[in-house]
Design a protein around this motif. Structure first.
Motif, PDB file in Angstrom:
ATOM      1  N   HIS A 107       5.385  -9.845   5.164  1.00  0.00           N
ATOM      2  CA  HIS A 107       4.833  -8.960   4.128  1.00  0.00           C
ATOM      3  C   HIS A 107       3.475  -9.436   3.650  1.00  0.00           C
ATOM      4  O   HIS A 107       3.116  -9.244   2.491  1.00  0.00           O
ATOM      5  N   ASN A 108       2.686 -10.044   4.558  1.00  0.00           N
ATOM      6  CA  ASN A 108       1.325 -10.471   4.206  1.00  0.00           C
ATOM      7  C   ASN A 108       0.313  -9.781   5.116  1.00  0.00           C
ATOM      8  O   ASN A 108      -0.540 -10.422   5.736  1.00  0.00           O
ATOM      9  N   HIS A 109       0.433  -8.456   5.200  1.00  0.00           N
ATOM     10  CA  HIS A 109      -0.430  -7.687   6.098  1.00  0.00           C
ATOM     11  C   HIS A 109      -1.383  -6.759   5.352  1.00  0.00           C
ATOM     12  O   HIS A 109      -2.553  -6.675   5.691  1.00  0.00           O
ATOM     13  N   GLU A 110      -0.846  -6.059   4.368  1.00  0.00           N
ATOM     14  CA  GLU A 110      -1.639  -5.048   3.657  1.00  0.00           C
ATOM     15  C   GLU A 110      -2.099  -5.622   2.322  1.00  0.00           C
ATOM     16  O   GLU A 110      -1.318  -5.728   1.378  1.00  0.00           O
ATOM     17  N   PRO A 111      -3.364  -6.013   2.192  1.00  0.00           N
ATOM     18  CA  PRO A 111      -3.823  -6.652   0.944  1.00  0.00           C
ATOM     19  C   PRO A 111      -3.752  -5.700  -0.240  1.00  0.00           C
ATOM     20  O   PRO A 111      -4.080  -4.513  -0.124  1.00  0.00           O
ATOM     21  N   HIS A 112      -3.287  -6.248  -1.364  1.00  0.00           N
ATOM     22  CA  HIS A 112      -3.307  -5.484  -2.613  1.00  0.00           C
ATOM     23  C   HIS A 112      -4.678  -5.690  -3.253  1.00  0.00           C
ATOM     24  O   HIS A 112      -5.028  -6.803  -3.669  1.00  0.00           O
ATOM     25  N   ILE A 113      -5.455  -4.615  -3.330  1.00  0.00           N
ATOM     26  CA  ILE A 113      -6.843  -4.711  -3.800  1.00  0.00           C
ATOM     27  C   ILE A 113      -6.985  -3.903  -5.080  1.00  0.00           C
ATOM     28  O   ILE A 113      -7.127  -2.673  -5.045  1.00  0.00           O
ATOM     29  N   PRO A 114      -6.931  -4.564  -6.235  1.00  0.00           N
ATOM     30  CA  PRO A 114      -7.120  -3.841  -7.494  1.00  0.00           C
ATOM     31  C   PRO A 114      -8.567  -3.372  -7.649  1.00  0.00           C
ATOM     32  O   PRO A 114      -9.492  -3.977  -7.102  1.00  0.00           O
ATOM     33  N   ARG A 154     -27.152 -10.025  -2.940  1.00  0.00           N
ATOM     34  CA  ARG A 154     -25.959  -9.254  -2.583  1.00  0.00           C
ATOM     35  C   ARG A 154     -24.717  -9.834  -3.257  1.00  0.00           C
ATOM     36  O   ARG A 154     -24.386 -11.000  -3.105  1.00  0.00           O
ATOM     37  N   ARG A 155     -24.032  -8.992  -4.025  1.00  0.00           N
ATOM     38  CA  ARG A 155     -22.771  -9.389  -4.640  1.00  0.00           C
ATOM     39  C   ARG A 155     -21.609  -8.919  -3.766  1.00  0.00           C
ATOM     40  O   ARG A 155     -21.756  -7.999  -2.957  1.00  0.00           O
ATOM     41  N   GLU A 156     -20.440  -9.539  -4.006  1.00  0.00           N
ATOM     42  CA  GLU A 156     -19.316  -9.233  -3.122  1.00  0.00           C
ATOM     43  C   GLU A 156     -17.989  -9.348  -3.876  1.00  0.00           C
ATOM     44  O   GLU A 156     -17.802 -10.241  -4.696  1.00  0.00           O
ATOM     45  N   ILE A 157     -17.088  -8.403  -3.594  1.00  0.00           N
ATOM     46  CA  ILE A 157     -15.694  -8.495  -4.015  1.00  0.00           C
ATOM     47  C   ILE A 157     -14.859  -8.438  -2.741  1.00  0.00           C
ATOM     48  O   ILE A 157     -14.937  -7.463  -1.987  1.00  0.00           O
ATOM     49  N   LEU A 158     -14.069  -9.472  -2.496  1.00  0.00           N
ATOM     50  CA  LEU A 158     -13.401  -9.626  -1.202  1.00  0.00           C
ATOM     51  C   LEU A 158     -11.990 -10.161  -1.400  1.00  0.00           C
ATOM     52  O   LEU A 158     -11.780 -11.119  -2.147  1.00  0.00           O
ATOM     53  N   HIS A 159     -11.014  -9.549  -0.746  1.00  0.00           N
ATOM     54  CA  HIS A 159      -9.651 -10.074  -0.791  1.00  0.00           C
ATOM     55  C   HIS A 159      -9.570 -11.341   0.052  1.00  0.00           C
ATOM     56  O   HIS A 159     -10.248 -11.494   1.069  1.00  0.00           O
TER      57      HIS A 159
END
Length: 472
Positions: free
Chosen positions: A143-150, A166-171
């Protein structure tokens, strides 16, 4: 799961065809590295990063009766864990039943609630689609396949502001190299094991690292400043729930976990996705992205579409050592596939599930939020309960011995073990401590001795640390 099926008496499984489809090039699950670098938005096959070490001692991670090879560090890098799974398949001659590089595309039940078969579509390594039918389906795809991205209010405005480049938001599923964040200000969201580990790694290179958490959990090492949760973004700042702000941030890494998805069952509507819901769709299976329900013992589907032993899931429980838990679940599943009458009628099983969920509520937990977490240190009792049920019903011989060995329970309480092993590594004494350690009892004794050794040293030197009992 494969081994426990093959462990059944030959007369029970004489006419069975057993196939394990594995999407990747080898066994090992998340411990098997990606074959090549992956960049967003393409999802990697694993969240594994090169500097990952186990956060629990390797003896507690084993299948019972199959310890790690002599000389394996007590807290290891990922390579020995990957090899361990390959060695397990070799030791028990599982390879003839494993089809690597085979992806299950869809699976749907054909028939009635009391009889039928699974129609399974698989893509092989050449891209050809294969249609097969099976009486029973066991899902053990992790169950570590689909990242939960708020998504936070104002984050697009913050990302669009190029005043600091350049700023970044990354799982963190895409996280690999901490040096990438050299001289940057980084916010890591999440207080779980990976979030804390990544915070510690990045802090060795970054100008500044903040870790925002909801509640206390895994403690990072290094110069990491703990902060409350993010509330919203402005063009220049990140505003936290207490009203304080973080400024001059370059990167936000989301250690926010994963959504519980089973694409090949969703494709056929055998599983319906209802984010945040606590209601099933009809009388089938539902995932609210945290919890798959209704299931008996986190394992067997209680959908009304097929028999209660037709669809099983292995590995859903969280906050548990996976290998011993997976084996206990697999023993349970193998015997119930062989004899479906070991399960009570569906209505009774649904009643048991309702009573369990109500018990959780009375203890202050929302079962549809905590999902498959083993709360209140219930992981060991859960495993013992599965095996005890089979013994009570005559599927396994009676025994006064618990499934979970006493040393595994004891090891969970060791507060000094990890710091002790870190000090052993700093002193270069790993080989001395590991010499002659081969059997499970010897591994158990090693953990006990390291914990005592470190406890005494800290007492003598007046060292004070927060409690560091093992967390799975």
């Amino acid at each position: 799961m494969l081994k426990t099926i093959l462990d059944l008496p030959l007369e029970v499984r004489a006419n069975w065809e057993v196939v394990l489809y594995e999407q990747r090039r080898d066994v090992g699950g998340i411990w098997l590295p990606d074959s090549s670098p992956i960049h967003p938005p393409v999802l990697p096959e694993t969240p594994l990063y090169p500097m990952l070490h186990t956060n629990t001692p390797i003896p507690t991670m084993t299948y019972p009766g199959f310890p790690f090879p002599p000389g394996t560090p007590l807290f290891s890098i990922h390579d020995p864990v990957e090899r361990y799974h390959r060695d397990y398949a070799t030791r028990f001659n599982l390879w003839p039943y494993i089809s690597l590089n085979h992806t299950v595309l869809s699976s749907s039940w054909v028939g009635r609630p009391d009889a039928g078969y699974w129609d399974v579509i698989v893509e092989d390594h050449n891209g050809n689609e294969i249609q097969r039918s099976f009486d029973h389906l066991v899902v053990a795809n992790g169950h570590n396949h689909e990242p939960h991205i708020p998504v936070f209010p104002g984050q697009e405005v913050w990302l669009a502001n190029k005043s600091r480049g350049r700023r970044e938001i990354l799982h963190t599923i895409w996280y690999r190299d901490p040096a990438k964040y050299t001289n940057q200000t980084v916010v890591v969201v999440g207080g779980g094991a990976s979030g804390s580990d990544i915070s510690s790694q990045v802090s060795l290179y970054a100008r500044k690292v903040y870790q925002t958490i909801r509640s206390s959990g895994y403690a990072p090492s290094g110069p990491v400043e703990i902060k409350p949760e993010i509330s919203y973004f402005t063009a220049d700042e990140i505003v936290l729930v207490d009203g304080s702000t973080l400024q001059e941030v370059d990167v936000v890494l989301l250690g926010t976990g994963y959504d519980l998805r089973i694409p090949f069952l969703e494709h056929s509507r055998e599983v319906v996705v209802k984010p945040g819901s606590n209601e099933t769709e009809g009388k089938g299976l539902t995932t609210n992205l945290r919890y798959l329900f209704p299931l008996h013992q986190h394992i067997f589907s209680l959908s009304h579409s097929y028999p209660t032993n037709a669809l099983a899931f292995i590995g859903l429980p969280v906050l548990i050592a996976n290998c011993p838990s997976d084996l206990a679940q697999s023993i349970y599943v193998a015997h119930i596939i062989a004899n479906g009458s070991l399960l009570e009628p569906r209505a009774e099983l649904l009643g048991q599930l309702e009573a369990h969920e109500q018990d959780l509520r009375q203890r202050g937990y929302d079962p549809y939020y905590i999902g498959h977490r083993m709360v209140d240190n219930s992981a060991f009792d859960y495993q013992d309960g599965l095996i005890r049920t089979l013994r009570t019903k005559g599927a396994l011989p009676q025994s006064e011995t618990n499934y979970v060995e006493a040393w595994r329970r004891e090891a969970r309480e060791y507060q000094y073990l990890k710091r002790g092993w870190e000090r052993i590594e700093e002193l270069g004494q790993e080989d001395k401590w590991l010499e002659g350690v081969e059997s499970e009892d010897e591994w158990a004794n090693l953990m006990r001795q390291v914990d005592i050794w470190q406890r005494d040293w800290e007492a003598e030197n007046g060292s004070v640390f927060p409690e560091d009992a093992l967390q799975y």
